[in-house]
Write a protein that holds these residues in place. Sequence first.
Motif, PDB file in Angstrom:
ATOM      1  N   LEU A 150       0.861  -1.186   0.000  1.00 17.60           N
ATOM      2  CA  LEU A 150       0.000   0.000   0.000  1.00 17.60           C
ATOM      3  C   LEU A 150       0.896   1.234   0.000  1.00 17.60           C
ATOM      4  CD1 LEU A 150      -2.635   1.512   0.153  1.00 17.60           C
ATOM      5  CD2 LEU A 150      -2.783   0.948   2.599  1.00 17.60           C
ATOM      6  N   GLU A 151       1.104   1.799  -1.167  1.00 19.40           N
ATOM      7  CA  GLU A 151       2.041   2.902  -1.368  1.00 19.40           C
ATOM      8  C   GLU A 151       1.619   3.677  -2.605  1.00 19.40           C
ATOM      9  OE1 GLU A 151       4.469   5.635  -1.496  1.00 19.40           O
ATOM     10  OE2 GLU A 151       5.075   4.249   0.104  1.00 19.40           O
ATOM     11  N   ASP A 152       1.496   5.007  -2.476  1.00 23.19           N
ATOM     12  CA  ASP A 152       1.002   5.801  -3.604  1.00 23.19           C
ATOM     13  C   ASP A 152       2.104   6.364  -4.491  1.00 23.19           C
ATOM     14  OD1 ASP A 152       1.794   7.515  -1.518  1.00 23.19           O
ATOM     15  OD2 ASP A 152       0.523   9.128  -2.262  1.00 23.19           O
ATOM     16  N   GLN A 154       7.110   2.118  -4.869  1.00 15.83           N
ATOM     17  CA  GLN A 154       6.581   0.796  -5.209  1.00 15.83           C
ATOM     18  C   GLN A 154       7.636  -0.035  -5.934  1.00 15.83           C
ATOM     19  OE1 GLN A 154       2.974   1.085  -7.491  1.00 15.83           O
ATOM     20  NE2 GLN A 154       1.698   1.517  -5.712  1.00 15.83           N
ATOM     21  N   GLN A 175      -2.612   2.059  -4.410  1.00 17.30           N
ATOM     22  CA  GLN A 175      -2.204   3.434  -4.154  1.00 17.30           C
ATOM     23  C   GLN A 175      -3.171   4.182  -3.249  1.00 17.30           C
ATOM     24  OE1 GLN A 175      -1.615   4.939  -8.208  1.00 17.30           O
ATOM     25  NE2 GLN A 175       0.582   4.588  -7.982  1.00 17.30           N
ATOM     26  N   SER A 176      -4.172   3.476  -2.753  1.00 19.16           N
ATOM     27  CA  SER A 176      -5.133   4.090  -1.838  1.00 19.16           C
ATOM     28  C   SER A 176      -5.667   3.029  -0.887  1.00 19.16           C
ATOM     29  CB  SER A 176      -6.300   4.727  -2.606  1.00 19.16           C
ATOM     30  OG  SER A 176      -7.081   3.731  -3.257  1.00 19.16           O
ATOM     31  N   ILE A 177      -6.200   3.487   0.232  1.00 20.15           N
ATOM     32  CA  ILE A 177      -6.757   2.566   1.226  1.00 20.15           C
ATOM     33  C   ILE A 177      -7.954   1.823   0.660  1.00 20.15           C
ATOM     34  CG2 ILE A 177      -7.852   2.433   3.497  1.00 20.15           C
ATOM     35  CD1 ILE A 177      -6.239   4.967   4.231  1.00 20.15           C
ATOM     36  N   ASP A 188       2.312   2.257   3.716  1.00 19.54           N
ATOM     37  CA  ASP A 188       2.682   3.656   3.918  1.00 19.54           C
ATOM     38  C   ASP A 188       1.585   4.300   4.760  1.00 19.54           C
ATOM     39  OD1 ASP A 188       3.969   6.068   3.757  1.00 19.54           O
ATOM     40  OD2 ASP A 188       3.279   6.533   1.729  1.00 19.54           O
ATOM     41  N   LEU A 212      -1.488   8.664   2.637  1.00 19.21           N
ATOM     42  CA  LEU A 212      -2.105   8.202   1.397  1.00 19.21           C
ATOM     43  C   LEU A 212      -3.178   9.187   0.935  1.00 19.21           C
ATOM     44  CD1 LEU A 212      -2.294   4.563   2.657  1.00 19.21           C
ATOM     45  CD2 LEU A 212      -0.950   5.301   0.669  1.00 19.21           C
ATOM     46  N   ASN A 244      -5.048   7.827   6.273  1.00 20.96           N
ATOM     47  CA  ASN A 244      -3.848   7.333   6.939  1.00 20.96           C
ATOM     48  C   ASN A 244      -3.804   5.816   6.848  1.00 20.96           C
ATOM     49  OD1 ASN A 244      -2.032   6.426   9.093  1.00 20.96           O
ATOM     50  ND2 ASN A 244      -2.047   8.557   9.765  1.00 20.96           N
ATOM     51  N   GLY A 245      -2.633   5.263   6.522  1.00 20.24           N
ATOM     52  CA  GLY A 245      -2.491   3.826   6.379  1.00 20.24           C
ATOM     53  C   GLY A 245      -2.858   3.043   7.623  1.00 20.24           C
ATOM     54  N   SER A 254       7.471   4.219   5.959  1.00 23.72           N
ATOM     55  CA  SER A 254       6.926   5.567   5.861  1.00 23.72           C
ATOM     56  C   SER A 254       8.003   6.626   6.066  1.00 23.72           C
ATOM     57  CB  SER A 254       5.814   5.758   6.900  1.00 23.72           C
ATOM     58  OG  SER A 254       5.309   7.078   6.892  1.00 23.72           O
TER      59      SER A 254
END
Length: 225
Positions: free
Chosen positions: A15-17, A22, A43-45, A63, A66, A70-71, A93
Amino acid sequence: MFNLNCPLLRPVMVLEDDPNVQMRIEKLLQAFGYEQQDFLFAQSISVAKQYSQHVDVQLALVDLGLPDGNGIEFIDYLRLEQQKTDVPIMVISAWNTTEMIYQALSAGATGYVLKERDDLEIMFALRSILTGGAIIDPSIAKEILNKFVGTETPHLDLKRRSVLSNRETEILKLIASGASSKEISAQLAIAKYTVDVHIKNIYQKLEVNSRTKAIHVAQNIGLLR
């Protein structure tokens, strides 16, 4: 280079934008033997939650900052709604505030490492997670440990100390030393399955859902002194 031979947990949720981050994470994990089909990139929750509803995620790298929140929200989702209490979750992060790190660990993160670390340091953290350990970025570990002291479950009393069997206490001390389930199995000459059962019992008795929390609770009640 340290030994990269360790169990691979598949699939991996990343989970990383940031596409560059990535790619960096993918490259580092490929050094352990992961292949492209082992990754789920979100890239999003919201997208990460959708993926996890259809795929049995076995490792999550999260992360915090986002586009849609928040992750930590996703960590809560995995731990509470999906009941994935044993899935390792490592935060990678740029955020290094004590309060944010404390919140992530309290939500159930297994480890926390800063993006600013070089590739070797992050690979070391990944190996620790893959072998059943828990890791906190060295630059913030002392502050986090101080934060946890006296702030875990309110008024932990001596009753909590006596609920663990001698074997469970022995295993808990090995966990605190950073040993994986496999390493504990070899050291105590018992099956890894038996070790995992003991660890689940420890979690239940200490009312925690991760190795990190178990260690801190045990420190608070004097089991690891």
